[in-house]
Design a protein around this motif. Structure first.
Motif, PDB file in Angstrom:
ATOM      1  N   ILE A 106      12.326  -9.100  -4.041  1.00 50.30           N
ATOM      2  CA  ILE A 106      12.728 -10.490  -3.804  1.00 50.30           C
ATOM      3  C   ILE A 106      11.894 -11.374  -4.729  1.00 50.30           C
ATOM      4  O   ILE A 106      10.658 -11.313  -4.706  1.00 50.30           O
ATOM      5  CB  ILE A 106      12.502 -10.906  -2.338  1.00 50.30           C
ATOM      6  N   ARG A 107      12.571 -12.149  -5.571  1.00 48.46           N
ATOM      7  CA  ARG A 107      11.868 -12.993  -6.538  1.00 48.46           C
ATOM      8  C   ARG A 107      12.193 -14.477  -6.264  1.00 48.46           C
ATOM      9  O   ARG A 107      13.305 -14.819  -5.847  1.00 48.46           O
ATOM     10  CB  ARG A 107      12.269 -12.634  -7.962  1.00 48.46           C
ATOM     11  N   TYR A 108      11.177 -15.284  -6.547  1.00 47.27           N
ATOM     12  CA  TYR A 108      11.373 -16.733  -6.460  1.00 47.27           C
ATOM     13  C   TYR A 108      10.573 -17.343  -7.602  1.00 47.27           C
ATOM     14  O   TYR A 108       9.353 -17.095  -7.726  1.00 47.27           O
ATOM     15  CB  TYR A 108      10.901 -17.290  -5.105  1.00 47.27           C
ATOM     16  N   ASN A 109      11.265 -18.171  -8.387  1.00 46.65           N
ATOM     17  CA  ASN A 109      10.650 -18.754  -9.587  1.00 46.65           C
ATOM     18  C   ASN A 109      10.029 -17.663 -10.464  1.00 46.65           C
ATOM     19  O   ASN A 109       8.899 -17.764 -10.949  1.00 46.65           O
ATOM     20  CB  ASN A 109       9.579 -19.798  -9.218  1.00 46.65           C
ATOM     21  N   LYS A 110      10.793 -16.561 -10.629  1.00 46.05           N
ATOM     22  CA  LYS A 110      10.425 -15.431 -11.494  1.00 46.05           C
ATOM     23  C   LYS A 110       9.161 -14.714 -11.039  1.00 46.05           C
ATOM     24  O   LYS A 110       8.542 -13.984 -11.813  1.00 46.05           O
ATOM     25  CB  LYS A 110      10.249 -15.887 -12.943  1.00 46.05           C
ATOM     26  N   GLU A 111       8.810 -14.888  -9.785  1.00 45.86           N
ATOM     27  CA  GLU A 111       7.655 -14.193  -9.242  1.00 45.86           C
ATOM     28  C   GLU A 111       8.096 -13.374  -8.036  1.00 45.86           C
ATOM     29  O   GLU A 111       8.950 -13.798  -7.258  1.00 45.86           O
ATOM     30  CB  GLU A 111       6.567 -15.176  -8.830  1.00 45.86           C
ATOM     31  N   SER A 112       7.507 -12.176  -7.926  1.00 45.24           N
ATOM     32  CA  SER A 112       7.833 -11.298  -6.794  1.00 45.24           C
ATOM     33  C   SER A 112       7.140 -11.809  -5.555  1.00 45.24           C
ATOM     34  O   SER A 112       5.913 -12.021  -5.558  1.00 45.24           O
ATOM     35  CB  SER A 112       7.372  -9.857  -7.091  1.00 45.24           C
ATOM     36  N   ILE A 113       7.940 -12.013  -4.487  1.00 42.75           N
ATOM     37  CA  ILE A 113       7.369 -12.498  -3.240  1.00 42.75           C
ATOM     38  C   ILE A 113       7.534 -11.486  -2.115  1.00 42.75           C
ATOM     39  O   ILE A 113       7.019 -11.682  -1.012  1.00 42.75           O
ATOM     40  CB  ILE A 113       8.006 -13.832  -2.843  1.00 42.75           C
ATOM     41  N   GLY A 114       8.290 -10.369  -2.396  1.00 38.65           N
ATOM     42  CA  GLY A 114       8.494  -9.360  -1.355  1.00 38.65           C
ATOM     43  C   GLY A 114       9.616  -8.394  -1.748  1.00 38.65           C
ATOM     44  O   GLY A 114      10.124  -8.418  -2.873  1.00 38.65           O
ATOM     45  N   VAL A 115       9.996  -7.579  -0.797  1.00 35.36           N
ATOM     46  CA  VAL A 115      11.065  -6.609  -1.036  1.00 35.36           C
ATOM     47  C   VAL A 115      11.978  -6.557   0.169  1.00 35.36           C
ATOM     48  O   VAL A 115      11.559  -6.885   1.288  1.00 35.36           O
ATOM     49  CB  VAL A 115      10.497  -5.198  -1.312  1.00 35.36           C
ATOM     50  N   VAL A 116      13.237  -6.163  -0.097  1.00 41.01           N
ATOM     51  CA  VAL A 116      14.183  -5.840   0.972  1.00 41.01           C
ATOM     52  C   VAL A 116      14.386  -4.337   0.929  1.00 41.01           C
ATOM     53  O   VAL A 116      14.679  -3.771  -0.141  1.00 41.01           O
ATOM     54  CB  VAL A 116      15.513  -6.575   0.793  1.00 41.01           C
ATOM     55  N   MET A 117      14.256  -3.631   2.038  1.00 42.71           N
ATOM     56  CA  MET A 117      14.362  -2.180   2.099  1.00 42.71           C
ATOM     57  C   MET A 117      15.365  -1.785   3.177  1.00 42.71           C
ATOM     58  O   MET A 117      15.278  -2.252   4.308  1.00 42.71           O
ATOM     59  CB  MET A 117      12.999  -1.560   2.397  1.00 42.71           C
ATOM     60  N   VAL A 118      16.334  -0.938   2.760  1.00 40.22           N
ATOM     61  CA  VAL A 118      17.345  -0.423   3.689  1.00 40.22           C
ATOM     62  C   VAL A 118      17.168   1.080   3.781  1.00 40.22           C
ATOM     63  O   VAL A 118      17.095   1.778   2.756  1.00 40.22           O
ATOM     64  CB  VAL A 118      18.770  -0.769   3.204  1.00 40.22           C
ATOM     65  N   ASP A 119      17.083   1.599   4.999  1.00 41.85           N
ATOM     66  CA  ASP A 119      16.935   3.044   5.234  1.00 41.85           C
ATOM     67  C   ASP A 119      18.294   3.649   5.572  1.00 41.85           C
ATOM     68  O   ASP A 119      18.982   3.183   6.490  1.00 41.85           O
ATOM     69  CB  ASP A 119      15.963   3.299   6.380  1.00 41.85           C
ATOM     70  N   LEU A 120      18.662   4.670   4.823  1.00 46.16           N
ATOM     71  CA  LEU A 120      19.944   5.374   5.026  1.00 46.16           C
ATOM     72  C   LEU A 120      19.724   6.556   5.952  1.00 46.16           C
ATOM     73  O   LEU A 120      18.757   7.308   5.801  1.00 46.16           O
ATOM     74  CB  LEU A 120      20.491   5.852   3.677  1.00 46.16           C
ATOM     75  N   ASN A 121      20.654   6.744   6.883  1.00 48.04           N
ATOM     76  CA  ASN A 121      20.573   7.856   7.841  1.00 48.04           C
ATOM     77  C   ASN A 121      20.614   9.192   7.103  1.00 48.04           C
ATOM     78  O   ASN A 121      21.480   9.449   6.265  1.00 48.04           O
ATOM     79  CB  ASN A 121      21.727   7.757   8.842  1.00 48.04           C
ATOM     80  N   TYR A 122      19.676  10.048   7.429  1.00 47.45           N
ATOM     81  CA  TYR A 122      19.567  11.336   6.716  1.00 47.45           C
ATOM     82  C   TYR A 122      20.741  12.265   7.029  1.00 47.45           C
ATOM     83  O   TYR A 122      21.056  13.158   6.237  1.00 47.45           O
ATOM     84  CB  TYR A 122      18.246  12.008   7.090  1.00 47.45           C
ATOM     85  N   ASP A 123      21.378  12.054   8.202  1.00 40.55           N
ATOM     86  CA  ASP A 123      22.537  12.892   8.523  1.00 40.55           C
ATOM     87  C   ASP A 123      23.671  12.692   7.526  1.00 40.55           C
ATOM     88  O   ASP A 123      24.460  13.608   7.273  1.00 40.55           O
ATOM     89  CB  ASP A 123      23.043  12.575   9.937  1.00 40.55           C
ATOM     90  N   PHE A 124      23.722  11.475   6.963  1.00 44.68           N
ATOM     91  CA  PHE A 124      24.754  11.233   5.949  1.00 44.68           C
ATOM     92  C   PHE A 124      24.493  12.088   4.709  1.00 44.68           C
ATOM     93  O   PHE A 124      25.424  12.611   4.086  1.00 44.68           O
ATOM     94  CB  PHE A 124      24.754   9.747   5.589  1.00 44.68           C
ATOM     95  N   ILE A 125      23.220  12.256   4.356  1.00 39.67           N
ATOM     96  CA  ILE A 125      22.883  13.112   3.210  1.00 39.67           C
ATOM     97  C   ILE A 125      23.271  14.551   3.503  1.00 39.67           C
ATOM     98  O   ILE A 125      23.831  15.250   2.652  1.00 39.67           O
ATOM     99  CB  ILE A 125      21.369  13.008   2.904  1.00 39.67           C
ATOM    100  N   ARG A 126      22.975  15.008   4.741  1.00 33.65           N
ATOM    101  CA  ARG A 126      23.307  16.396   5.092  1.00 33.65           C
ATOM    102  C   ARG A 126      24.808  16.649   5.015  1.00 33.65           C
ATOM    103  O   ARG A 126      25.256  17.667   4.493  1.00 33.65           O
ATOM    104  CB  ARG A 126      22.804  16.708   6.498  1.00 33.65           C
ATOM    105  N   SER A 127      25.578  15.717   5.554  1.00 27.26           N
ATOM    106  CA  SER A 127      27.033  15.905   5.547  1.00 27.26           C
ATOM    107  C   SER A 127      27.610  15.763   4.136  1.00 27.26           C
ATOM    108  O   SER A 127      28.580  16.436   3.778  1.00 27.26           O
ATOM    109  CB  SER A 127      27.697  14.887   6.488  1.00 27.26           C
ATOM    110  N   THR A 128      27.007  14.888   3.340  1.00 31.21           N
ATOM    111  CA  THR A 128      27.535  14.678   1.980  1.00 31.21           C
ATOM    112  C   THR A 128      27.259  15.876   1.086  1.00 31.21           C
ATOM    113  O   THR A 128      28.111  16.289   0.286  1.00 31.21           O
ATOM    114  CB  THR A 128      26.903  13.410   1.370  1.00 31.21           C
ATOM    115  N   TYR A 129      26.066  16.476   1.208  1.00 29.14           N
ATOM    116  CA  TYR A 129      25.689  17.585   0.325  1.00 29.14           C
ATOM    117  C   TYR A 129      25.820  18.937   1.023  1.00 29.14           C
ATOM    118  O   TYR A 129      25.053  19.855   0.730  1.00 29.14           O
ATOM    119  CB  TYR A 129      24.255  17.388  -0.168  1.00 29.14           C
ATOM    120  N   GLY A 130      26.761  19.052   1.928  1.00 27.48           N
ATOM    121  CA  GLY A 130      26.982  20.342   2.589  1.00 27.48           C
ATOM    122  C   GLY A 130      27.807  21.288   1.729  1.00 27.48           C
ATOM    123  O   GLY A 130      28.878  21.752   2.142  1.00 27.48           O
ATOM    124  N   VAL A 131      27.348  21.565   0.533  1.00 24.22           N
ATOM    125  CA  VAL A 131      28.060  22.438  -0.430  1.00 24.22           C
ATOM    126  C   VAL A 131      27.581  23.864  -0.213  1.00 24.22           C
ATOM    127  O   VAL A 131      26.413  24.183  -0.448  1.00 24.22           O
ATOM    128  CB  VAL A 131      27.783  21.986  -1.877  1.00 24.22           C
TER     129      VAL A 131
END
Length: 600
Positions: free
Chosen positions: A181-206
């Motif tokens: 997250i930037r304001y006036n070209k300076e970093s003031i923080g971050v936004v973080m989204v956590d993805l459910n790991y079960d989605f990874i398991r189902s997606t890569y079930g090769v």
């Protein structure tokens, strides 16, 4: 000797049937093995290519699904980092925790974050983390300002201009996507989204096979996801394979290769995502993949053995039927070899080359029987001729002795005419019967002709005048055919001198012309008309007898023409009441030169 005989019995020389059977069997075996091997190898290669294609497509689809999900999350992050009234203002506000303003900000930002992830079960948590220590989140697990000291926070700050994907250290059930997250070209923080790991398991079930393993690595080559069949610990060789870097970093690239790992063959399919930079690597054991092909291979071997056995039986039957007529023909030939030409004929209705060979063989046997019959008849005739020749050997000697006795008695009784006739006859018989050569010198031929004239003149009881003119005495040494002058002179005496009564003359002229020897025999008899001479010339050419020629002129002409060819031979010239002339043309061959017959 015994060893050689034993070896011959153990390894006899194969006949035609054996050779056909062996050749056909080897050819069939080679064909079956070749076809089976080609089919099996092609099938193995097809299975491997299909497995590579299937795994690569599955990984590609999994990457596309994950990328699609990350794009959705990225849109959420964009909404969060661009929201000034709620996110940016709250992070920049001076309010502190446990204050009324802070509770109001907490309530407002939580409602905002909850609205972003509602109805998105694949998202377990969304958090806004300010560099000033403010932390707001919705979902779980709990997060506080201690997160600012983690590597994940450093990674998001360094790589989160657009988005940063990573698996948090120590966590086994989420994949985090962060953005600065930037304001006036300076970093003031971050936004973080956590993805459910079960989605990874189902997606890569090769899982192309039960023991296939799949690994997903992030850009830091940290393990994001191992499949359920992955072993707990990896050998050094397996580690180097799993954590190997692709050839092209930073771009979407796909690789497939067959590798031997810890003594076991694997098909290794790797793919780098162009969006996330994650590496997906699948290891498919080749033995498990080709287990069905092994069953097919064993089935093909069993079928090939059955087919080969059937082919051998067919080859044995075919070779036996093919060589049946050959064996019959061999039996007949062995009987002929033993001298039996009257063996029973075995009829062969074969229309191929063997049937033709049988027909030719029977024809040869018939010809041989006829030839042997002719030989028996010829041998019988030869024995009779030998007996006749033996009896005839006495006659010339007896005749010579008798004539010599007559000549001796004529000399004792002073009878010169009898002595002359008997002497001339002796010389003439020596030339005809004693000399076996076909050639004489012209001098010898003239001597025999004089002997003949000496005998013939007593027949007519009047002198016969014969004059000989030789242009060059060297011509007397030329070689000519034996007894060629006597028939011509005989005709001249009979048809020229005798009808003239008295004054009859025979002139013999010898001369050379253009390398040829010419002999003219001319008489002053009544001659002959052009019609008679024409008939005589035609009879000489056609080989027919006439009153004048008899067998004399024709015989001489044929002998010369046959020996030397054209234009050698006899030519006739005559005028009625004046003369008749016979010209004999020879090639001029000296005594020491070979004749045409000897040269040939």
């Amino acid at each position: 000797m015994r060893f050689a005989a034993l070896r011959h019995k153990l390894s006899p020389k194969p006949g035609i049937q054996g050779k056909i059977f062996i050749a056909f069997g080897l050819l069939s075996l080679f064909s079956i093995v070749t076809v089976t091997s080609i089919i099996y190898l092609n099938m193995r290669e097809t299975i491997k290519q299909n497995a590579i294609t299937s795994v690569a497509d599955s990984i590609r689809q999994a990457d596309e699904s994950l990328n699609h999900m990350f794009e959705e999350i990225d849109r959420l992050n964009t909404v969060a980092v661009t929201n000034k009234n709620t996110v940016i203002d709250i992070l920049l506000s001076p309010s502190e925790e446990i204050s009324y303003e802070w509770f109001q900000e907490q309530k407002r930002i939580n409602e905002f974050l909850s609205g972003l992830i509602d109805y998105k079960p694949y998202i377990t948590r969304i958090a806004v983390i300010g560099l000033n220590g403010k932390v707001f989140f919705t979902g779980g697990p709990w997060i506080d300002r201690n997160f600012l000291q983690t590597k994940a926070m450093d990674y998001m700050l360094n790589h989160g201009d657009r988005h940063a994907y990573f698996k948090q250290e120590g966590s086994t059930d989420v994949i985090s996507v962060g953005r600065v997250i930037r304001y006036n070209k300076e970093s003031i923080g971050v936004v973080m989204v956590d993805l459910n790991y079960d989605f990874i398991r189902s997606t890569y079930g090769v899982k192309p096979t039960a023991d296939s393993v799949l690994y997903v690595l992030d850009e830091q080559m940290e393990l994001v996801y191992p499949s359920g069949a992955a072993p707990a610990s990896l050998s050094p060789q397996m580690l180097s394979t799993v954590y190997a870097h692709p050839q092209l970093a930073g771009t979407a690239v796909q690789e497939a290769a067959e590798q031997k790992i810890d003594g076991k063959s694997y098909i290794v399919v790797s793919r780098r995502s162009g969006d996330t930079g994650w590496i997906t690597r699948a290891l498919v054991p080749l033995d498990s993949l080709l287990s069905e092909s092994v069953k097919v291979r064993n089935l093909m071997i069993e079928v090939s053995v059955i087919v080969f056995a059937a082919v051998l039986l067919g080859a044995l039957q075919m070779s036996s039927r093919t060589t049946l007529h050959i064996r019959r023909l061999k039996t007949m030939m062995m009987r002929v070899k033993d001298g039996n030409l009257s063996f029973p004929r075995m009829g062969m209705d074969s229309k191929d080359e063997i049937g033709e060979l049988y027909t030719v063989f029977i024809s040869m046997i018939d010809d041989l029987q006829r030839l042997m019959q002719d030989i028996r008849i010829s041998e019988q005739a030869k024995r009779e001729a030998e007996l006749t020749a033996l009896q005839a050997q006495i006659r010339p000697h007896f005749l010579y002795n008798t004539l010599n006795t007559i000549k001796y008695l004529a000399k004792l009784n002073d009878v010169p005419n009898i002595e002359e006739v008997s002497g001339s006859l002796i010389e003439l018989m020596r030339g005809v019967l004693g000399n076996s050569s076909e050639f004489l010198t012209l001098r010898e031929e003239l001597d025999y002709m004089n002997c003949y004239v000496s005998i013939v003149k007593y027949k007519y009881m009047e002198p016969i005048s014969v004059q000989v003119q030789v242009e060059d005495d060297d011509l007397l040494e030329c070689r000519v055919l034996k007894l060629m002058l006597q028939p011509i002179v005989e005709n001249a005496i009979l048809h020229g001198v005798v009808p003239a009564a008295k004054g009859g003359l025979i002139l013999i002229r010898v001369y050379g012309e253009s390398g040829d020897l010419l002999i003219e025999i001319m008489d002053n008899g009544p001659g002959m008309s052009q019609e008679t001479m024409q008939q005589l010339l035609e009879s000489v050419k056609e080989g027919s007898a006439s009153r004048f020629s008899g067998i004399g002129v024709r015989n001489v002409h044929e002998r010369i023409s046959r020996m030397y060819g054209e234009p050698y031979g006899i030519r006739l010239f005559s005028e009625e009441a004046l003369y008749t002339k016979v010209v004999i043309r020879f090639p001029e061959i000296r005594r020491d030169e070979p004749s045409a017959e000897e040269a040939g």
